[in-house]
Design a protein around this motif. Structure first.
Motif, mmCIF file in Angstrom:
data_model
loop_
_atom_site.group_PDB
_atom_site.id
_atom_site.type_symbol
_atom_site.label_atom_id
_atom_site.label_comp_id
_atom_site.label_asym_id
_atom_site.label_seq_id
_atom_site.Cartn_x
_atom_site.Cartn_y
_atom_site.Cartn_z
ATOM 1 N N GLY A 55 -70.317 35.767 -58.017
ATOM 2 C CA GLY A 55 -71.698 36.145 -58.315
ATOM 3 C C GLY A 55 -72.680 35.772 -57.221
ATOM 4 N N ASN A 56 -72.507 34.571 -56.622
ATOM 5 C CA ASN A 56 -73.450 34.123 -55.600
ATOM 6 C C ASN A 56 -73.405 35.037 -54.381
ATOM 7 O OD1 ASN A 56 -74.106 31.758 -57.131
ATOM 8 N ND2 ASN A 56 -72.094 30.972 -56.513
ATOM 9 N N TYR A 57 -72.182 35.443 -54.025
ATOM 10 C CA TYR A 57 -72.039 36.341 -52.874
ATOM 11 C C TYR A 57 -72.549 37.730 -53.202
ATOM 12 C CZ TYR A 57 -69.315 32.739 -50.568
ATOM 13 O OH TYR A 57 -68.932 31.575 -49.972
ATOM 14 N N GLU A 58 -72.230 38.205 -54.427
ATOM 15 C CA GLU A 58 -72.709 39.526 -54.834
ATOM 16 C C GLU A 58 -74.233 39.568 -54.778
ATOM 17 O OE1 GLU A 58 -71.058 40.439 -58.703
ATOM 18 O OE2 GLU A 58 -69.048 40.383 -57.802
ATOM 19 N N TYR A 59 -74.831 38.492 -55.291
ATOM 20 C CA TYR A 59 -76.283 38.439 -55.298
ATOM 21 C C TYR A 59 -76.827 38.455 -53.870
ATOM 22 C CZ TYR A 59 -81.015 36.967 -56.177
ATOM 23 O OH TYR A 59 -82.386 36.905 -56.210
ATOM 24 N N LEU A 60 -76.194 37.636 -52.990
ATOM 25 C CA LEU A 60 -76.647 37.526 -51.605
ATOM 26 C C LEU A 60 -76.552 38.861 -50.883
ATOM 27 C CD1 LEU A 60 -77.543 35.552 -49.360
ATOM 28 C CD2 LEU A 60 -75.135 35.242 -48.817
ATOM 29 N N PHE A 61 -75.379 39.515 -51.008
ATOM 30 C CA PHE A 61 -75.195 40.771 -50.270
ATOM 31 C C PHE A 61 -75.986 41.910 -50.882
ATOM 32 C CE2 PHE A 61 -71.373 38.523 -48.698
ATOM 33 C CZ PHE A 61 -71.653 38.648 -47.343
ATOM 34 N N GLY A 62 -76.377 41.755 -52.158
ATOM 35 C CA GLY A 62 -77.169 42.790 -52.787
ATOM 36 C C GLY A 62 -78.664 42.600 -52.580
ATOM 37 N N SER A 63 -79.029 41.468 -51.961
ATOM 38 C CA SER A 63 -80.448 41.170 -51.824
ATOM 39 C C SER A 63 -81.013 41.721 -50.525
ATOM 40 C CB SER A 63 -80.647 39.645 -51.880
ATOM 41 O OG SER A 63 -81.796 39.273 -51.177
ATOM 42 N N ALA A 64 -81.979 42.609 -50.657
ATOM 43 C CA ALA A 64 -82.591 43.206 -49.468
ATOM 44 C C ALA A 64 -83.279 42.129 -48.628
ATOM 45 C CB ALA A 64 -83.599 44.280 -49.876
ATOM 46 N N VAL A 65 -83.858 41.141 -49.315
ATOM 47 C CA VAL A 65 -84.551 40.059 -48.612
ATOM 48 C C VAL A 65 -83.564 39.298 -47.719
ATOM 49 C CG1 VAL A 65 -85.806 37.899 -48.902
ATOM 50 C CG2 VAL A 65 -86.255 39.808 -50.434
ATOM 51 N N ALA A 66 -82.396 38.974 -48.274
ATOM 52 C CA ALA A 66 -81.412 38.211 -47.507
ATOM 53 C C ALA A 66 -80.997 38.982 -46.248
ATOM 54 C CB ALA A 66 -80.200 37.910 -48.375
ATOM 55 N N TRP A 67 -80.738 40.277 -46.387
ATOM 56 C CA TRP A 67 -80.360 41.082 -45.214
ATOM 57 C C TRP A 67 -81.452 41.034 -44.167
ATOM 58 C CZ3 TRP A 67 -75.789 43.107 -43.901
ATOM 59 C CH2 TRP A 67 -74.833 43.263 -44.908
ATOM 60 N N LYS A 68 -82.697 41.177 -44.636
ATOM 61 C CA LYS A 68 -83.822 41.188 -43.713
ATOM 62 C C LYS A 68 -83.934 39.846 -42.998
ATOM 63 C CE LYS A 68 -88.634 42.072 -43.589
ATOM 64 N NZ LYS A 68 -89.820 41.773 -44.349
ATOM 65 N N VAL A 69 -83.754 38.756 -43.757
ATOM 66 C CA VAL A 69 -83.877 37.422 -43.169
ATOM 67 C C VAL A 69 -82.763 37.166 -42.142
ATOM 68 C CG1 VAL A 69 -83.757 34.957 -43.660
ATOM 69 C CG2 VAL A 69 -85.142 36.444 -45.100
ATOM 70 N N PHE A 70 -81.542 37.600 -42.481
ATOM 71 C CA PHE A 70 -80.466 37.479 -41.498
ATOM 72 C C PHE A 70 -80.802 38.267 -40.228
ATOM 73 C CE2 PHE A 70 -77.697 35.437 -44.540
ATOM 74 C CZ PHE A 70 -76.786 34.759 -43.736
ATOM 75 N N GLY A 71 -81.344 39.472 -40.424
ATOM 76 C CA GLY A 71 -81.731 40.296 -39.269
ATOM 77 C C GLY A 71 -82.792 39.611 -38.428
ATOM 78 N N LEU A 72 -83.815 39.060 -39.105
ATOM 79 C CA LEU A 72 -84.906 38.363 -38.404
ATOM 80 C C LEU A 72 -84.376 37.172 -37.610
ATOM 81 C CD1 LEU A 72 -87.835 38.174 -40.991
ATOM 82 C CD2 LEU A 72 -87.885 39.265 -38.736
ATOM 83 N N THR A 73 -83.480 36.415 -38.256
ATOM 84 C CA THR A 73 -82.918 35.232 -37.609
ATOM 85 C C THR A 73 -82.153 35.641 -36.353
ATOM 86 O OG1 THR A 73 -82.661 34.282 -39.801
ATOM 87 C CG2 THR A 73 -81.526 33.169 -37.991
ATOM 88 N N PHE A 74 -81.378 36.720 -36.479
ATOM 89 C CA PHE A 74 -80.606 37.184 -35.335
ATOM 90 C C PHE A 74 -81.535 37.650 -34.211
ATOM 91 C CE2 PHE A 74 -78.046 40.363 -33.033
ATOM 92 C CZ PHE A 74 -77.006 39.535 -32.644
ATOM 93 N N MET A 75 -82.588 38.374 -34.583
ATOM 94 C CA MET A 75 -83.535 38.855 -33.574
ATOM 95 C C MET A 75 -84.202 37.699 -32.845
ATOM 96 S SD MET A 75 -85.537 42.311 -34.077
ATOM 97 C CE MET A 75 -87.052 41.482 -34.348
ATOM 98 N N MET A 76 -84.619 36.679 -33.618
ATOM 99 C CA MET A 76 -85.248 35.514 -33.009
ATOM 100 C C MET A 76 -84.273 34.852 -32.033
ATOM 101 S SD MET A 76 -87.872 33.606 -32.649
ATOM 102 C CE MET A 76 -89.149 33.496 -33.906
ATOM 103 N N SER A 77 -83.006 34.757 -32.419
ATOM 104 C CA SER A 77 -82.009 34.147 -31.532
ATOM 105 C C SER A 77 -81.905 34.929 -30.233
ATOM 106 C CB SER A 77 -80.628 34.123 -32.174
ATOM 107 O OG SER A 77 -80.692 33.566 -33.435
ATOM 108 N N VAL A 78 -81.877 36.262 -30.339
ATOM 109 C CA VAL A 78 -81.721 37.082 -29.139
ATOM 110 C C VAL A 78 -82.936 36.919 -28.223
ATOM 111 C CG1 VAL A 78 -81.528 39.447 -28.281
ATOM 112 C CG2 VAL A 78 -80.183 38.726 -30.245
ATOM 113 N N ILE A 79 -84.133 36.928 -28.827
ATOM 114 C CA ILE A 79 -85.349 36.798 -28.013
ATOM 115 C C ILE A 79 -85.378 35.436 -27.319
ATOM 116 C CG2 ILE A 79 -87.873 36.638 -28.097
ATOM 117 C CD1 ILE A 79 -87.731 38.627 -30.487
ATOM 118 N N VAL A 80 -85.107 34.372 -28.091
ATOM 119 C CA VAL A 80 -85.141 33.028 -27.507
ATOM 120 C C VAL A 80 -84.044 32.885 -26.450
ATOM 121 C CG1 VAL A 80 -84.839 30.564 -27.980
ATOM 122 C CG2 VAL A 80 -86.157 31.978 -29.551
#
Lengths: 279, 283
Positions: free
Chosen positions: B50-75
């Motif tokens: 359930g925890n993983y299903e919730y995580l992968f189904g959450s649009a917010v989580a995907w966006k946050v992972f994307g943001l984190t990755f982008m910040m890493s690339v920029i830095v």
């Protein structure tokens, strides 16, 4: 001397600007920590005073700065000693391949790159679930080791990669035991690097937040105390504290540089008697 | 042979012990807890996804992972550009060893001071009434103080560059110092321009240092939560904060699931990078 190319001046300017970027903010808070009693967090200075330093030494309205400082100091020293001993032992082990050495090496790299919050969360859960309970001297101590040991071991790798085994062989040929070879040959030769490992061990622990945050138990370390203060303290007392801990860290670095320099001088003076003996 | 192995094992035992208790066990526990179930007040052992299903189904989580990755690339790009330039200057433009050492020490000393204090140090410069805004208003360049200087993605990025450029400078400088100067002379004798020497000799030979620095910076930024929380004034999200928020709400299973996904992401990235460099040889 050869004339310097134009690129030297461009890069030199870039370097100078980088230094300003690196040190500017720290110098700014150092100045602002002498802010007058009426002054705030930003310029202008409203007079010059020691008011905010004095406040640090008075009965505190917020937190427990000196208690947390003592805890951080003790913890830093514990982590420092452990890091040096464990790194030297592991460094010696890694000088030759042994079954499991590759796995262990990747574990060390893993400890370095693993997100700090996982270390914090995992150790927190472990100490909670087993009923031991988190404490800065147990769970936080272990959490800090996962951060300091990789640095110590990477330094030991660098040291032993350049280490000339001829000295040990010579000692062994003269009949020195394994322990004597270590104590009288290897240890003195790697001593300056060990001072570096000790510095890593102490300061990385002394300044650590992310790996401490869930495992320090009921009493804070100094960085956690400061971390807590950032949300509710809005006076230059924060700057005064920052200035003091920075001065403390810088004096440690100075002490280390000094002692390594002395060691190298002494070695240069007394080190080799090659060519001085009877021929 | 046997005896020698035993000796090595004994010497490596303390390290193995520490890593087992404080790294392997905790990670295994996080993996286990990520399958547990929870309600608002408590959590209990279980085996469900359930925890993983919730995580992968959450649009917010995907966006946050994307943001984190982008910040890493920029830095990563910024620290690489600055770190390489600084290392290049120290290794090839500073002529005496003594000055090289002094300037190198000067770049590394801030590493030994507290990160949180170094972050706090930006407040009097970037704040609404900070030095930068005062100067810009004084010079008549702006009328209103710039709001995006502090507690914004900008200040988070700035702090990362401030804290982590050093992790690039040190390994790159280290590899540059080992480049045989006669290779550069040979290139010059062959008629290469300064720029050609840089791109055809120095950059390829500095690659191991660049990789090691990149591993440090990406690992640190991907998994950060302290810098992002402080420098964004709790306004910017990243994966680390997602986890620490869940912990704050005592939602340990959900935090553990996010942590496992973060761990796998980081290890995949670092694993790919490690294939390009042999760290043991480069030390």
């Amino acid at each position: 001397m050869e004339k310097r190319p134009a690129s030297f001046y461009i890069l030199g300017t870039f370097f100078a600007l980088f230094m300003l970027f690196l040190y500017g903010p720290t110098i700014t808070i150092a100045i602002l920590s002498f802010q007058g009693a009426e002054g705030g967090l930003t310029f202008p200075m409203r007079g010059v005073s020691l008011n905010w330093f004095r406040e640090l030494f008075m009965e505190q309205a917020v937190g427990d700065i000196w208690g947390s400082f003592r805890r951080s100091l003790t913890l830093g020293l514990m982590v420092m000693v452990t890091t040096v001993v464990v790194s030297v032992m592991a460094g010696l082990a890694f000088r030759r391949r042994f079954p499991g050495s590759t796995v262990l090496f990747y574990l060390v790299i893993g400890a370095l790159v693993i997100p700090s919050i996982l270390v914090s969360l995992g150790i927190g859960l472990l100490f909670d679930r087993t009923g031991i309970g988190s404490h800065w001297a147990t769970s936080a101590f272990g959490a800090h080791l996962t951060w300091t040991l990789p640095f110590g071991i990477l330094i030991m790798f660098a040291v032993f990669n350049r280490f000339n085994p001829a000295y040990e062989e010579a000692a062994r040929d003269q009949g020195a035991s394994t322990w004597q070879v270590f104590a009288h040959v290897v240890l003195p030769l790697i001593a300056p690097a060990l001072v570096g490992v000790a510095l890593f061990g102490f300061t990385l622990s002394y300044d650590e937040i992310a790996r401490t945050i869930l495992v320090s138990g009921s009493r804070n370390t100094l960085p956690l105390e400061i971390w807590g203060m950032t949300t509710n303290v809005t006076s230059p007392v924060l700057y005064a504290l920052g200035t003091l801990t920075t001065v403390f860290s810088l004096s440690l670095v100075g002490l280390v540089i000094l002692s390594v320099t002395i060691m190298q001088r002494r070695r240069a003076r007394n080190g080799s008697d090659a060519g001085k003996g009877m021929v | 042979m046997r005896r020698a192995n035993l000796n090595s094992w004994l010497l490596a035992a303390p390290l193995t012990g520490v890593l087992f208790v404080f790294l392997i066990l905790p990670i295994l526990l996080i993996v286990a807890v990520s399958f547990w179930s929870a309600d608002e007040f408590s959590f209990r052992p279980d085996f469900q996804f359930g925890n993983y299903e919730y995580l992968f189904g959450s649009a917010v989580a995907w966006k946050v992972f994307g943001l984190t990755f982008m910040m890493s690339v920029i830095v990563w790009a910024l620290t690489l550009a600055i770190g390489f330039t600084i290392a290049f200057f120290l290794a090839f433009h500073v002529r005496t060893q003594k000055w090289q050492m002094v300037l190198f020490l000067l770049t590394t000393i801030p590493f030994w001071t507290s990160n949180i204090i170094r972050m706090i140090s930006w407040i009097p410069l970037l704040g609404k009434n900070g030095l930068v805004n005062q100067t810009l208003i004084g010079a008549g360049l702006i009328n209103e103080p710039l709001q995006w200087l502090l507690y914004s993605s900008f200040s988070v990025c700035l702090a990362f560059v401030h804290l982590y450029t050093l992790f690039m400078v040190v390994p790159i400088f280290n590899t540059m110092m080992r480049i045989d100067k006669s290779l550069i002379e040979a290139a010059r004798d062959g008629g290469a321009s300064g720029f050609q020497i840089l791109t055809n000799v120095i950059i390829p030979l500095s690659k191991p240092g660049i990789m090691i620095g990149s591993i440090f910076v990406i690992a640190l930024v991907m998994s950060d939560f302290v810098t992002t929380r402080f420098m964004s004034g709790s306004q910017l999200a990243n994966v680390g904060r997602l986890i620490s928020n869940d912990i704050g709400l005592l939602q340990y299973p959900s935090a553990a699931a996010t942590a496992v996904v973060l761990l796998i992401t980081v290890l995949l990235i670092i694993g790919a990078m490690l294939r390009l460099v042999d760290i043991r040889k480069e030390l």
